[in-house]
Design an enzyme around this catalytic site. Structure first.
Site, PDB file in Angstrom:
ATOM      1  N   ARG A  72      19.416 -26.369 -19.823  1.00 47.99           N
ATOM      2  CA  ARG A  72      20.768 -25.825 -19.968  1.00 47.99           C
ATOM      3  C   ARG A  72      21.689 -26.922 -20.479  1.00 47.99           C
ATOM      4  O   ARG A  72      21.672 -28.044 -19.997  1.00 47.99           O
ATOM      5  CB  ARG A  72      21.263 -25.294 -18.616  1.00 47.99           C
ATOM      6  CG  ARG A  72      22.627 -24.634 -18.730  1.00 47.99           C
ATOM      7  CD  ARG A  72      22.941 -23.800 -17.519  1.00 47.99           C
ATOM      8  NE  ARG A  72      23.199 -24.591 -16.328  1.00 47.99           N
ATOM      9  CZ  ARG A  72      23.475 -24.058 -15.143  1.00 47.99           C
ATOM     10  NH1 ARG A  72      23.492 -22.745 -14.984  1.00 47.99           N
ATOM     11  NH2 ARG A  72      23.717 -24.825 -14.107  1.00 47.99           N
TER      12      ARG A  72
ATOM     13  N   SER B  90      20.930 -12.769 -18.233  1.00 47.74           N
ATOM     14  CA  SER B  90      21.704 -12.849 -16.992  1.00 47.74           C
ATOM     15  C   SER B  90      22.398 -11.518 -16.715  1.00 47.74           C
ATOM     16  O   SER B  90      22.988 -10.921 -17.621  1.00 47.74           O
ATOM     17  CB  SER B  90      22.769 -13.953 -17.093  1.00 47.74           C
ATOM     18  OG  SER B  90      22.151 -15.219 -17.092  1.00 47.74           O
TER      19      SER B  90
ATOM     20  N   LYS C  32      28.771 -22.863 -10.642  1.00 44.84           N
ATOM     21  CA  LYS C  32      29.239 -21.741 -11.466  1.00 44.84           C
ATOM     22  C   LYS C  32      30.489 -21.155 -10.835  1.00 44.84           C
ATOM     23  O   LYS C  32      30.426 -20.494  -9.807  1.00 44.84           O
ATOM     24  CB  LYS C  32      28.129 -20.691 -11.582  1.00 44.84           C
ATOM     25  CG  LYS C  32      28.350 -19.720 -12.735  1.00 44.84           C
ATOM     26  CD  LYS C  32      27.043 -19.088 -13.155  1.00 44.84           C
ATOM     27  CE  LYS C  32      27.230 -17.984 -14.186  1.00 44.84           C
ATOM     28  NZ  LYS C  32      27.740 -18.439 -15.464  1.00 44.84           N
TER      29      LYS C  32
END
Length: 206
Positions: free
Chosen positions: A38, A107, A136
């Site tokens: 990521r 997602s 997040k």
């Protein structure tokens, strides 16, 4: 490998390439079954460099390499697949570019997205976020264990749980029958990522 999603490592974009590679090697030695690179802040060249370094570290392990968000990076390093968010490239377009033999994850943040995913050419979903998490902050909702169990009943795809999962709650998550558990901090920030991965793997309910 019967279930590649079982222990799914998502890398920390703030770690140096050297640290990243060491974490990935240790985590795989400890039992991680899939690795997603990521990179939210870096430029495309540094993303490719990091992905290539991880691919090299995974060589000979049979652990799939997934690229977060960027189909172009996945194609550049010939990764095993891509994981898309809801605001990334449309799934249909991504599938056309990747071909049928690459893994494609999506997602899912709410019930409507879960329903829509059923008609999309994906391989698995990432259900986000199970619990509140410092990594997040823009989370739409927290599913919790009941929401996770509900989603598992309604999705025909393998489900990977992500968000706020750590050694204190992982057994409960695993008991829902979820196909995979994705972790960032619990492994990336552990003093000994190999030992952390091994301990977590042992907590999973098979």
């Amino acid at each position: 490998m019967s279930n590649p999603y079982q222990l799914y490592l998502v890398t920390d974009e703030n770690q140096s390439v050297e640290t990243l590679v060491n974490v990935v090697k240790a985590a795989v030695a400890g039992g991680v079954t899939m690795v997603q690179v990521r990179e939210k802040h870096g430029d495309i060249r540094s993303f490719i460099d990091r992905a290539a370094a991880v691919k090299k570290a995974l060589k000979g392990t049979s652990v799939p390499l997934i690229i977060n968000d960027r189909v172009d990076v996945a194609l550049a390093v010939d990764a095993d697949g891509v994981h898309l968010g809801q605001s990334d490239m449309p799934v249909i377009t991504a599938r056309e570019l990747l071909g049928r033999d690459k893994l494609l994850g999506l997602s899912i943040e709410n019930e409507q997205q879960l329903e829509q995913a059923e008609s999309l050419p994906i391989d698995y979903i990432g259900l986000s976020a199970i619990f509140a998490t410092p990594t997040k902050t823009d989370t739409v909702r927290h599913w919790g264990l009941n929401g996770l169990a509900w989603a598992l009943q309604r999705s025909s795809y393998p489900v990977v749980a992500i968000g706020g999962i750590n050694q204190s709650n992982i057994t409960g998550v695993s008991r829902t029958g979820v196909h995979g558990i994705a972790l960032v901090s619990a492994i990336c920030h552990a003093d000994d990522p190999e030992q952390a991965a091994r301990q977590i793997k042992n907590q999973l309910v098979s």
